[in-house]
Design a protein around this motif. Structure first.
Motif, short mmCIF file in Angstrom:
data_model
loop_
_atom_site.label_atom_id
_atom_site.label_comp_id
_atom_site.label_asym_id
_atom_site.label_seq_id
_atom_site.Cartn_x
_atom_site.Cartn_y
_atom_site.Cartn_z
N LYS A 297 0.87 -1.06 -0.05
CA LYS A 297 -0.12 0.03 -0.13
C LYS A 297 0.97 1.11 -0.01
O LYS A 297 1.87 1.28 0.73
CB LYS A 297 -0.91 -0.09 1.28
N THR A 298 0.33 2.10 -0.99
CA THR A 298 1.31 3.20 -0.90
C THR A 298 0.52 4.45 -1.24
O THR A 298 -0.77 4.38 -1.52
CB THR A 298 2.52 3.20 -1.97
N THR A 299 0.91 5.72 -1.24
CA THR A 299 0.05 6.93 -1.36
C THR A 299 0.76 7.55 -2.78
O THR A 299 1.72 7.83 -2.56
CB THR A 299 0.12 8.08 -0.35
N SER B 238 -5.83 1.65 -8.84
CA SER B 238 -4.41 0.87 -8.62
C SER B 238 -4.12 0.01 -9.99
O SER B 238 -3.01 -0.32 -10.24
CB SER B 238 -4.58 0.08 -7.38
N ALA B 239 -5.36 -0.38 -10.45
CA ALA B 239 -5.08 -1.66 -11.58
C ALA B 239 -4.46 -0.64 -12.87
O ALA B 239 -3.61 -1.21 -13.52
CB ALA B 239 -6.47 -2.37 -12.06
#
Length: 83
Positions: free
Chosen positions: A4-6, A30-31
């Motif tokens: 998980k990232t921002t 995200s995809a």
């Protein structure tokens, strides 16, 4: 494994991602980002292969003796006539 990232996007990029997800092109933002990264990876791999091929060709041509060179005069003469 996922991480998980921002990420931050310009309005233009965010709008594009939102549109593509809304159109069903991608399941999520995200995809879409993952697909873009995969394309970048493929592009870099292809570039490395092409550069390696060019380097090998240059090395091979550097081994060519001068007597095997093509006389450029007739080639340029034909090009000048065509122009």
């Amino acid at each position: 494994m996922t991480h998980k990232t921002t990420l931050s996007f310009t309005d233009r990029h965010h709008r594009f991602l939102t549109e593509k997800v809304g159109e069903g092109v991608f399941a999520s933002q995200s995809a879409a980002v993952a697909a873009a990264l995969e394309q970048m990876i493929r592009d870099e791999e292809e570039r490395a292969i092409l550069l390696d091929g060019m380097a090998n060709e240059i090395r091979a041509r550097m081994q060519t003796s001068r007597d095997e060179y093509v006389d450029p005069a007739p080639v340029f003469a034909a090009a000048r006539r065509a122009i």
